[in-house]
Design an enzyme around this catalytic site. Structure first.
Site, PDB file in Angstrom:
ATOM      1  N   ARG A  16       0.802  -1.233   0.000  1.00  0.00           N
ATOM      2  CA  ARG A  16       0.000   0.000   0.000  1.00  0.00           C
ATOM      3  C   ARG A  16       0.830   1.276   0.000  1.00  0.00           C
ATOM      4  NH1 ARG A  16      -3.805  -1.667   4.845  1.00  0.00           N
ATOM      5  NH2 ARG A  16      -2.135  -3.190   5.073  1.00  0.00           N
ATOM      6  N   ASN A 386      36.857  36.093  -3.651  1.00  0.00           N
ATOM      7  CA  ASN A 386      37.677  35.013  -3.089  1.00  0.00           C
ATOM      8  C   ASN A 386      38.075  33.952  -4.102  1.00  0.00           C
ATOM      9  OD1 ASN A 386      34.972  34.227  -3.296  1.00  0.00           O
ATOM     10  ND2 ASN A 386      35.194  32.685  -1.692  1.00  0.00           N
TER      11      ASN A 386
END
Ligand code: UD1
Ligand code: CA
Length: 455
Positions: A16, A386
């Site tokens: 199910r 950076n």
């Protein structure tokens, strides 16, 4: 050491669920269901754990590797048949066997411990954990004699009208004495509505052999709920989450709206901290006292100190000190350490950076791979440059430095202690302590230009 062994039945498909994933591997409260059950068994003192696997055997075994032994049931012929697959492990064991199902994630170790203690003190050969269900349909019913003793368990599909009216159900959780269980399993047949070997029939068999059968009723039936569908999975998730929130509230944390607050079980939060709505706190996060978290925040594996205010923020793998204010709209990325008294807000991203005490990054900035001292002021729109396309480089901003608005700091670069950077600069060279770095062209005003244009 207790002489307790656990057998966890986890071979079923879970039709199910309509899932390629075996049912017991679906997650509830941040762990797979079968993991929750195994953890509860271990908490109750199980020193040997056998998991019966079948459907998706390999993935279940992988998920639990190193935590249990495995018995394979190639065909799912019923719960009794599943236990038979652990015959070998049972044969060499002279003690109590706890049989559990892999699909009951709300089960607690405390409840199992309570059942095991009762099983031991009653000196029964079998103890069934029962529950009173508001809607017992689908479950096996516990049939007692007028003296209140359990006689047998009847499956829903095999039950007559009077048996269907019984609201006491079999949770599918039991304690058995190993030897007697092994013997009783030999007597199972599949003469029933489902053509399966029912483990539940062992109860009637033991009774007929004049063995003592005992029952313990779970004080809260929710703990024993079995999950068969996605709707039940969501309900279990809600219940487990509520359990965690209740514990936090009991310990002095204010949770304004439990319905929209998601906190993992292992998270620690100090007293008089308030959690505002739409907030997730996950993993091994720890939050101090008198802090305020949310609304609309997600905190993952992050440590936050006392007296902090964090709102509209996503923080992961960070350390945040005391009295820090973060938000709104801030992203704190891994390896970021925010010291006490810092202020970060309004569309700021910080990554792999140390921010010193009482520094401020109040608006529209990206600060990455940076070592920032104390008392620094970062102007609006400051960017640490950076990444050169290949490597990341670090920026150093020393104590009391003042970075003007809209500055690029091209790393590797250092802005010295107490120095200033003029707004709009692109800084590519170190700025020595106590100086002013200016890196922009001078302004030139052309007088009368506008009037000339108009003519
Ligand atoms: C079982 C009980 C029922 C009880 C209910 C509680 C039996 C016959 N019935 O019914 O009395 O009220 O649990 O939830 O035991 N499994 C295997 N191999 C199999 C069959 C099942 O490993 O061949 C495993 C499943 O994966 C699951 C557990 O056993 O984890 C329970 O099986 P399930 O089919 O859900 O049993 P129920 O019909 O719910
Ligand atoms: Ca079931």
């Amino acid at each position: 050491m207790s002489n307790l062994m656990a057998i966890v039945l986890a071979a079923g498909k879970g039709t199910r669920m309509k899932s390629a994933l075996p049912k017991v591997l679906h997650q509830v409260g941040g762990k797979s269901m079968v993991q929750q059950v195994l953890d509860a068994a271990k908490f109750a003192g199980a020193v040997k754990n056998v998991v019966v696997i079948g459907f998706g055997a390999q993935s279940v075994a992988e998920a639990l590797s190193g935590q249990a032994e495995f018995a394979v049931q190639t065909e799912q012929l019923g719960t009794g048949h599943a236990v038979m697959q652990a015959r070998q492990e049972l044969a060499g064991f002279d003690g109590t066997v706890m049989v559990l199902c892999g699909d009951t994630p709300l089960l607690t170790g405390e409840l199992l411990q309570m059942m095991y203690n009762e099983h031991c003190s009653s000196q029964a050969v079998a103890t069934v954990l029962t529950a009173i269900m508001p809607d017992p349909s689908g479950y096996g019913r516990v049939i007692r004699n007028p003296a209140g003793q359990v006689v047998k368990i009847v499956e829903h599909k095999d039950a007559g009208l009077s048996e269907l009216a019984v609201s006491e159900i079999n949770t599918g959780i039991y304690c058995f004495e190993a030897r007697e269980l092994l013997q009783a399993l030999e007597g199972l047949t599949c003469n029933n509505a489902q053509g399966e070997y029912y483990l539940t029939d062992v109860i009637a068999i033991l009774n007929s052999q004049n063995h003592k059968v005992w029952a313990v009723t779970a004080p809260d039936y929710h703990e024993t709920l079995g999950i068969n569908s996605r709707a039940q999975l969501a309900e279990a998730e809600r219940l487990i989450r509520r359990r965690t929130l209740d514990k936090l509230m009991e310990n002095g944390v204010t949770i304004m709206d439990p319905g929209s607050t998601f906190i993992d079980a292992q998270v620690e939060i100090g007293t008089d901290t308030t959690i505002y709505p739409f907030t997730w706190i996950e993993g091994c996060s720890k939050i101090g006292s008198n802090s305020s978290i949310g609304p609309n925040s997600r905190i993952v594996n992050t440590i936050i100190g006392n007296g902090a205010t964090i709102h509209f923020t996503y923080a992961h793998e960070c350390m945040i000190g005391e009295g820090v204010t973060v938000g709104p709209y801030v992203h704190l990325r891994p390896n970021t350490e925010i010291s006490n008294g810092v202020k970060i807000g309004n569309f700021v991203e910080v990554k792999n950076t140390v921010v010193g005490e009482k520094s401020k990054i109040p608006h529209l900035s990206y600060i990455g791979d940076t070592d920032m001292g104390a008392g620094v002021n970062i102007g609006s729109g400051t960017i640490t440059v950076n990444y050169d396309g290949k490597n990341k480089h670090r920026t150093t901003i020393e104590d009391e430095a003042f970075i003007g608005c809209n500055t690029n700091l091209v790393a590797p670069v250092t802005v010295g202690r107490g120095s200033y950077v003029a707004a709009g600069s692109t800084i590519t060279k170190n700025v020595p302590p106590g100086s002013l770095g200016v890196a922009r062209s001078r302004q030139n005003n052309i007088e009368g230009w506008a009037e000339k244009q108009r003519r």
